[in-house]
Scaffold this active site. Structure first.
Site, PDB file in Angstrom:
ATOM      1  CG  ASP A 206      -2.054  -0.948   1.138  1.00  0.00           C
ATOM      2  OD1 ASP A 206      -2.214  -1.839   0.504  1.00  0.00           O
ATOM      3  OD2 ASP A 206      -2.925  -0.785   1.593  1.00  0.00           O
ATOM      4  CG  ASP A 207       0.079   3.764   2.385  1.00  0.00           C
ATOM      5  OD1 ASP A 207      -0.982   3.436   1.884  1.00  0.00           O
ATOM      6  OD2 ASP A 207       0.390   4.006   3.557  1.00  0.00           O
TER       7      ASP A 207
ATOM      8  CG  HIS B 116      -4.210   3.199  -0.541  1.00  0.00           C
ATOM      9  ND1 HIS B 116      -5.079   2.140   0.081  1.00  0.00           N
ATOM     10  CD2 HIS B 116      -3.312   3.280   0.362  1.00  0.00           C
ATOM     11  CE1 HIS B 116      -4.802   2.062   1.242  1.00  0.00           C
ATOM     12  NE2 HIS B 116      -3.614   2.818   1.467  1.00  0.00           N
TER      13      HIS B 116
ATOM     14  CG  HIS C 165       2.058   0.008   4.562  1.00  0.00           C
ATOM     15  ND1 HIS C 165       1.513  -0.943   5.161  1.00  0.00           N
ATOM     16  CD2 HIS C 165       1.002   0.784   4.230  1.00  0.00           C
ATOM     17  CE1 HIS C 165       0.332  -0.516   5.692  1.00  0.00           C
ATOM     18  NE2 HIS C 165      -0.183   0.445   5.045  1.00  0.00           N
TER      19      HIS C 165
ATOM     20  CG  HIS D 180      -3.867   7.344   2.973  1.00  0.00           C
ATOM     21  ND1 HIS D 180      -3.840   7.074   4.188  1.00  0.00           N
ATOM     22  CD2 HIS D 180      -3.424   5.814   2.311  1.00  0.00           C
ATOM     23  CE1 HIS D 180      -3.480   5.669   4.531  1.00  0.00           C
ATOM     24  NE2 HIS D 180      -3.156   5.065   3.436  1.00  0.00           N
TER      25      HIS D 180
HETATM   26 ZN   LIG Z   1      -2.570   3.208   2.980  1.00  0.00          ZN
END
Ligand SMILES: [Zn+2]
Length: 424
Positions: free
Chosen positions: A137-138, A187, A294, A191
């Site tokens: 993620d991210d 995503h 992540h 955020h």
């Molecule tokens: Zn995230």
């Protein structure tokens, strides 16, 4: 002397004016250089029609009649009140939320099976047994080259859940993911907590991230992961109307907590070890797993690298989530093809399985159908001077950096002897 000075100045000027390319960015190894701000015309030319990068989207820009029409066409959104304001959760709402969990609110209950009718259950595991749906993620995180280099060296693809603002800030890093053969999911734009947006804000956070990924990479995802897992039936419904599958997890590394001091590296390792131990104990002999990890800091990426050999040994297969679901057309663009699970596995077993990479003999080839036009995949970006030429080494069964022009990317992948040509 003067002539030499002129040539030097001219060369410097050209260097400044020439746009950075995906290949050039991917070749950087220094963190500072990787994270230095840059601009490419593809994004710069389109930026005015996008919401503010890095900020929560509270409403659709009034000038974007296409987005407004799409949003206004959505009917039947569950009548659930936002659980906060402007993407910030209300502690009172969380504390006073009924234990009956009427909204299937993951943040409160971990609910994965919607209570509103007509909604698919969230994906939190993968159907293939003894398989890890491998993802991060991210991203795109600016200094991810060392991590991505490692994945490439392992002949390993993953699912990358990208933040729209990061894609706009670091478009060349986002392009690398597609060139390397990774899967991209949404995503959100900024955020934030999705349940704390209005319907319009939630739509916009998803919609503009899809648009940004399409602009930059040429593909439109059909999957998303809510930041912090914060989803309820209202948000699931809006995502479903954008044809986005909601993907959560059942294992959490909590690697994101280390940067803020909320967890120690030892605790994170224990979380990885728990997944690995469960795999060894047969927990995934019927249904595979998804773990939350992540592409967020050098620490989280290094931890992923450190654990890769252990995961590869504990699971029979580590594959992108779409591959574990046997989705060979993961994007809206139907001319983009992923290998089936069987084909992916066959290509890996022919190159030594999970644990090794191989320089292989069935190297990618640009013969056959690859001579057809890549086509134009983006509505903007004309005049972009980005270009690329064939380069890079090919691992057997792995995407091969062939060419990159404008927003169209060509990736050739060999899977078990078959050549798949992917046009983006
Ligand atoms: Zn995230």
């Amino acid at each position: 002397m003067h002539a030499r000075a002129f040539v030097t100045v001219a060369a410097l000027l050209l260097g400044v004016l020439a746009e950075q390319t995906e290949q050039g960015q991917a070749a950087l190894t220094n963190d500072t250089a990787q994270c230095a701000p840059y601009s490419i015309s593809l994004v710069a030319d389109a930026q005015a029609s996008y919401p503010t990068i890095g900020s929560p989207i509270l409403s659709i820009p009034t000038t974007d009649t296409v987005a407004l029409a799409k949003f206004n066409a959505i009917t039947g959104i569950p009548n659930i009140a936002p659980k906060g304001v402007n993407g910030i959760l209300s502690a009172d709402t969380l504390n006073n939320y009924p234990t009956t969990d009427p909204d299937c609110w993951w943040t409160s209950s971990g609910c994965l099976t919607p209570k509103a009718s007509g909604l698919a259950a969230d994906t939190a595991s993968v159907p293939e047994p003894r398989t890890l749906g491998y993802g991060f993620d991210d991203g795109p995180f600016c200094s991810h080259n060392e991590f991505y280099n490692y994945l490439s060296a392992q002949n390993q693809k993953a699912t990358m859940f990208y933040i729209g603002s990061n894609v706009m800030w670091f478009p060349l890093q986002a392009q690398r993911a597609v060139v390397d053969g990774h899967e991209i999911c949404v995503h959100t734009w900024s955020h934030h907590n999705m349940t704390a947006f209005t319907n319009e804000g939630a739509f916009a956070e998803l919609y503009y991230t899809m648009q940004a990924i399409k602009l930059v990479t040429g593909v439109t995802p059909q999957c998303w992961r809510p930041p912090m897992g914060d989803v309820d039936d209202r948000i699931r419904y809006i995502a479903s109307k954008l044809n986005l599958e909601t993907i959560l997890w059942k294992y959490d590394s909590f690697d994101w907590k280390v940067a803020s001091g909320q967890a120690t590296p030892a605790q994170v390792q224990a979380n990885y070890d728990s997944l690995i131990s469960d795999a060894g104990a047969g927990t995934f002999d019927t249904v595979g797993a998804i773990m939350l990890t992540h592409e967020l800091t050098n620490y989280t990426m290094q931890t992923a690298v450190d654990n890769y050999p252990k995961l590869a040994a504990a699971f029979d297969h580590l594959v992108p989530i779409a591959v574990a679901q046997n989705k060979t057309q993961p994007y809206v663009e139907t001319n983009v093809t992923f290998p089936s699970f069987a084909a992916y596995i066959a290509s890996r077993s022919s190159t030594g399985g999970n644990s090794t990479s191989s320089s292989g003999t069935n190297s990618s080839s640009s013969t056959g159908s690859s001579s057809s036009s890549a086509g134009s995949s983006s509505s903007s970006g004309s005049g972009s001077s980005q270009s690329g030429t064939a380069s890079g080494s090919s691992n057997a069964g792995v995407s091969f950096r062939l060419s990159y022009a404008h927003s169209a990317i060509i990736v050739v992948t060999t899977v078990a002897g078959a050549v798949l040509v992917l046009y983006y």
